[in-house]
Design a protein around this motif. Structure first.
Motif, short mmCIF file in Angstrom:
data_model
loop_
_atom_site.label_atom_id
_atom_site.label_comp_id
_atom_site.label_asym_id
_atom_site.label_seq_id
_atom_site.Cartn_x
_atom_site.Cartn_y
_atom_site.Cartn_z
N GLY A 145 1.13 -0.66 7.92
CA GLY A 145 0.55 -1.53 8.94
C GLY A 145 -0.80 -1.06 9.43
O GLY A 145 -1.64 -1.87 9.81
N CYS A 146 -1.02 0.25 9.42
CA CYS A 146 -2.32 0.80 9.83
C CYS A 146 -3.43 0.46 8.84
O CYS A 146 -4.61 0.58 9.16
CB CYS A 146 -2.23 2.32 9.98
N CYS A 147 -3.07 0.03 7.65
CA CYS A 147 -4.06 -0.26 6.60
C CYS A 147 -4.41 -1.73 6.48
O CYS A 147 -5.38 -2.07 5.81
CB CYS A 147 -3.51 0.21 5.25
N PHE A 148 -3.64 -2.60 7.10
CA PHE A 148 -3.84 -4.03 6.93
C PHE A 148 -4.21 -4.70 8.24
O PHE A 148 -3.92 -4.20 9.31
CB PHE A 148 -2.58 -4.67 6.35
N ARG B 255 -9.71 3.08 2.39
CA ARG B 255 -8.37 2.50 2.50
C ARG B 255 -7.47 2.97 1.36
O ARG B 255 -6.27 3.11 1.55
CB ARG B 255 -8.42 1.00 2.66
N TRP B 256 -8.00 3.20 0.17
CA TRP B 256 -7.18 3.69 -0.94
C TRP B 256 -6.53 5.02 -0.56
O TRP B 256 -5.39 5.29 -0.92
CB TRP B 256 -8.02 3.86 -2.21
N LEU B 257 -7.26 5.84 0.18
CA LEU B 257 -6.72 7.14 0.61
C LEU B 257 -5.60 6.95 1.61
O LEU B 257 -4.58 7.63 1.56
CB LEU B 257 -7.84 7.99 1.21
N TRP B 258 -5.76 5.99 2.52
CA TRP B 258 -4.77 5.77 3.58
C TRP B 258 -3.53 5.07 3.05
O TRP B 258 -2.48 5.09 3.72
CB TRP B 258 -5.39 4.99 4.73
N LEU B 259 -3.60 4.46 1.88
CA LEU B 259 -2.40 3.87 1.28
C LEU B 259 -1.52 4.92 0.61
O LEU B 259 -0.34 4.68 0.37
CB LEU B 259 -2.79 2.78 0.28
N VAL B 260 -2.07 6.10 0.37
CA VAL B 260 -1.31 7.16 -0.29
C VAL B 260 -0.11 7.62 0.55
O VAL B 260 1.00 7.71 0.01
CB VAL B 260 -2.22 8.35 -0.68
N PRO B 261 -0.26 7.91 1.85
CA PRO B 261 0.93 8.35 2.60
C PRO B 261 2.03 7.28 2.62
O PRO B 261 3.21 7.62 2.48
CB PRO B 261 0.39 8.61 4.02
N LEU C 246 -9.55 8.40 12.52
CA LEU C 246 -9.77 9.58 11.67
C LEU C 246 -11.06 9.44 10.88
O LEU C 246 -11.82 10.41 10.74
CB LEU C 246 -8.58 9.81 10.74
N GLU C 247 -11.31 8.25 10.36
CA GLU C 247 -12.56 8.03 9.63
C GLU C 247 -13.76 8.18 10.56
O GLU C 247 -14.77 8.78 10.17
CB GLU C 247 -12.57 6.66 8.97
N MET D 133 -7.57 -6.49 5.25
CA MET D 133 -7.52 -5.06 5.52
C MET D 133 -8.33 -4.74 6.76
O MET D 133 -9.29 -5.41 7.06
CB MET D 133 -8.10 -4.28 4.33
N ARG D 134 -7.94 -3.69 7.41
CA ARG D 134 -8.74 -3.20 8.51
C ARG D 134 -10.01 -2.61 7.92
O ARG D 134 -10.04 -2.26 6.75
CB ARG D 134 -7.97 -2.14 9.29
N PRO D 135 -11.07 -2.51 8.71
CA PRO D 135 -12.33 -2.00 8.15
C PRO D 135 -12.26 -0.50 7.88
O PRO D 135 -12.79 0.31 8.62
CB PRO D 135 -13.35 -2.34 9.24
N LEU D 136 -11.60 -0.16 6.82
CA LEU D 136 -11.44 1.25 6.44
C LEU D 136 -12.31 1.55 5.23
O LEU D 136 -12.23 0.85 4.22
CB LEU D 136 -9.98 1.57 6.11
#
Length: 126
Positions: A54-57, A7-13, A118-119, A1-4
Motif C-alpha cells: 500500500g505504501c507503493c501505490f 519504487r522498484w526498490l520499495w516493492l522488494v520488501p 525515506l527517499e 503509484m505514489r511519486p517514488l
C-alpha cells in the motif's frame, strides 16, 4: 503509484514478505511448536503485506489491493485444505481479511508515506 523515485526498490520488501507468507502458510507446522494466537498472526501477516504494498501505490488502488490480499488469504486457506497436514478455517480467512483492511488503513494514514519520507531523507543527505 505514489511519486517514488525508487519504487522498484520499495516493492522488494512486500514481494519478500509475500513469498515468506506463502511459504510459511503452506509448510507443515510441528505439533509441539507453541504458537501465540493464531488469528493475531494472520491479522499481523496480512496487515504487514498490505501496508508494504500500500505504501507503493496511489491511495485509489488500496481497495483493489485489499481485495487481492483477502483473495490470496482465501486461496491459501483452500490450498491448505488439500495438503493433508494443514486445514481450511473460515476464521483464518476472516482474520486475513481483517489484517488486509488494517494494512490498507495504515497505508492511507501518514504512516503510508514511509517510503516517500525515506527517499526525501536520502535526497537531503545526498
Amino acid at each position: 503509484m505514489r511519486p517514488l523515485q525508487y519504487r522498484w526498490l520499495w516493492l522488494v520488501p512486500g514481494s519478500a514478505w509475500l513469498a515468506w507468507l506463502t511459504a510459511a502458510s503452506l509448510a507443515p507446522v510441528p505439533s509441539e511448536m507453541p504458537l501465540p494466537s493464531d488469528k493475531l498472526m494472520h491479522i499481523g501477516a496480512y496487515c504487514t503485506l498490505l501496508y508494504l504494498f500500500g505504501c507503493c501505490f496511489k491511495p485509489g488502488k488500496l481497495p483493489l489491493l485489499v481485495v487481492l490480499g483477502a483473495l490470496l488469504g482465501l486461496v491459501i486457506e483452500l490450498i491448505q485444505s488439500t495438503t493433508g497436514y494443514r486445514s481450511f478455517e473460515w476464521a483464518d480467512g476472516l482474520a486475513n481479511l481483517s489484517g488486509a483492511i488494517l494494512g490498507g488503513v495504515l497505508a492511507l494514514s501518514p504512516a503510508g508515506q514511509l517510503f516517500m519520507r525515506l527517499e526525501a531523507m536520502g535526497r537531503e543527505r545526498g
